[in-house]
Design an enzyme around this catalytic site. Sequence first.
Site, PDB file in Angstrom:
ATOM      1  N   GLU A   1      34.340  33.938  36.894  1.00  0.00           N
ATOM      2  CA  GLU A   1      34.673  33.533  35.526  1.00  0.00           C
ATOM      3  C   GLU A   1      33.907  34.359  34.501  1.00  0.00           C
ATOM      4  OE1 GLU A   1      37.093  31.832  34.756  1.00  0.00           O
ATOM      5  OE2 GLU A   1      37.572  31.039  36.727  1.00  0.00           O
TER       6      GLU A   1
ATOM      7  N   HIS B   1      35.381  37.674  33.687  1.00  0.00           N
ATOM      8  CA  HIS B   1      36.449  37.713  32.688  1.00  0.00           C
ATOM      9  C   HIS B   1      35.860  38.025  31.311  1.00  0.00           C
ATOM     10  CE1 HIS B   1      39.990  36.640  34.929  1.00  0.00           C
ATOM     11  NE2 HIS B   1      39.419  35.569  35.443  1.00  0.00           N
TER      12      HIS B   1
END
EC number: 3.4.24.-
Length: 608
Positions: free
Chosen positions: A428, A431
Site C-alpha cells: 500500500e 502506491h
Amino acid sequence: MHGLLLAAAGLLSLPLHVIAHPQPSTNLAGRGVDLDAYRMADRSSYMNSDDMKLKQPGIASLSGGNYVDTATEVVKRMVPGMTFRMVDDHYVGESGISHVYFRQTMHGMDIDNSDFNVNIGKDGKVLSFGHSFYTGPAPDKAPVEKRDFSDPMKAFHGACKALNLPINADKATVQTMNEHEVMFMGTSGAMSDPQGKLCYMAKEDGTLALTWRVETDMGDNWLLSYVDAKETEKVHNVVDYVSHATYQVYRWPIPDPTEGKRETIENPWNLKTSPFTWISDGKTNYTTTRGNNAIAQANFDGGEDYLNNHRPNNKNLKFEYPYAPNMSPKSYIDASVTQLFYSANMVHDLYYMLGFTEKAGNFQVNNHGQGGKGNDFVILNAQDGSGTNNANFATPPDGKPGRMRVYIWTKAKPARDSSFEAGTVIHEYTHGLSNRLTGGPANAGCLNGMESGGMGEGWGDFFATAIRLKPNDNRNANYVHGEWVNNSPKGNRMYPYSTSLQTNPLVYTSCNKYNEVHAIGTVWGSMLYEVLWNLIDKHGKNDGPTPVFENGVPKDGKYLAMKLVMDGMAIQPCKPTFVQARDAIIDADMNLTKGSNRCEIWKAFAKR
C-alpha cells in the site's frame, strides 16, 4: 505564470503510443459504477537516452545554465509554439538526476492530462524526456471570454449523478477561489468540501474538451471527475487517487504470525531518515502512535475522523500489547495499531534511503528545510470498518496527507487483521511512492490508466517481495501472494512470483488477455522479479534491513534493483507503458552506474 503563445495544430516529432485494454467491472465502493470505464488512456511518449542520441542529438547535447533553464529549452524545441507552465515540484534526486515537470496550457487554462517531464543527468546534459502534449486543433477563443461553459454546480450534480455519489448538495453553495477554481460549500457525505476546476482535457479521439474537474473525497474513492462543461450529464474521465488491492505476507522481519514470535524492539527508527524519531514532528513530542511520518489509530466505523479516534498511549513509551491470532480483532486493537505504525515507519525510512525524500514528495509533516511540501504524513487506519478483505491507499498531491486503510480479512476463523501482514503495508505504501514519483510530486494522477495502473500494482508486489527475501533464497525461490490473509496456500495472484516459466508462464503478451490492473500488475511484477535475481546473481544479496552504499550506489543486487526501479519511476513519463517504464529503468542504471547492469536488465525483460 501561464504562457500566452498560440497553440499549434499538427503532430509532434515524437510518436504518441496509445494503449487500450478492454474494461473490467470494478465497482465504485459498492455503488455499481464501473470506474474502469472512465480510465484515461495511457498516451505518453518517452525518448530514452539511446534514442535521443540518435534522433535528437541537438537536444542530447544541450547543457549549460541551470537545469530548469535546460529543461525549459527542451520543451520549447520539442513543442514549438505551444503554451505551457512549469509545475512547482522540480527537484534534484538523490541519484543526481534533476526532474522538471511541465503542464500544457490553452488560453491560460491547464490541459489537465497533458504533461511533459525532462530528466537532466549529473553531467548537466539531457538524459531523457517524455510527454503527452495535445497536438490537435485549438479553440479560437478563451471560454472565459465567451462564458461558453455551464455553472459549476451543474457539473457537480452531474458528477454525483453519473457516479452515484452519496453526497447531499441540497443546500450547497459555490465559493469562488480564483478565476478557474471553486469550492462547493454546505454539502454532506464527502470527507471534505468538494472542489471544482475549469480546465481542458485531451480526449482519446484527438480533440479537446472543456471540463469542470470535480474533486470528491469519498474515503474509499478520492475522485477527480472530468465533467463536460457544456453537457454536464457527460463525464469524460475519472481519476481515483485511491489504489485498491489484496496483498501478501512479507517479512519485516517476520512475514506473518505463523512464521515467528513478537519481540520488543527498542528505538527502531533511523535518525538519518527520521531525525525527530517516529514519535515527534520536531515541534511536539507524542506518547502515542503519532509522529512526523505517520499517525495510526483504530477506525472501526470507517469514518473520516481520525484525530479523535482511539490509539494506544503510554507516557513511558512502552507500546507493548497482547495479541494472539485466536483473539477477536477488537480485543487486540492496540497491538494492531502499533504494528501498523511500526511497519509504515520502516517503509518510510527504507524508501528515504533509496531516494524518496522530502523534495521527491515523500510523506512528512515537517520537511525541516529539505524541500517539498510538508503537512502530509500518512493517516493509518487499522481495522477500518469501511470494508473487509482488502486495503487501500489514497495518494493526493504533495502537501496533502496520504491515507492507508487496512481491513479485517474474513476468509479465516477467527478473522485476520492485515496490520500484521507486513506485505500489506509495504504494497500500500508503495502506491504512495509510485504515484508521487511518476509525473512529479504535484501530479498524483499519472497511474490511472489500465497499463500504468497495472504497473502500480506490480511495483507494490515487487518491493514487498524484495523486502521479504530470506537469507538462503536463490533464484529458484518462489513467492505466493496472500497466503495468510486469504487462508490459502495459493494466495490471490494468478501465479507465484518465480523465475521459472513453468511455474509462472506470464509474459508481455499475456496482457492482451487481461483487463484488470492486478492481473496486469502480476505480469509487470514478474518482469521485475527477473531483474531482481539477475542483479542479485551479479552483485550478491544484502540480507540486512538497510542498504550499504558506495558512491551512492547500493553494493548488493537486491537494494540496487529497488533503487533502479525507484529511480525509473521518477524518470518515466506520466501514464507510462511497460516499454517506457522498462526504458526508464535502463536510463536510471545509465545514470547511476554508467550502464554497467544494462545486459542483466535487458535479459530480464527479454525473458518475459
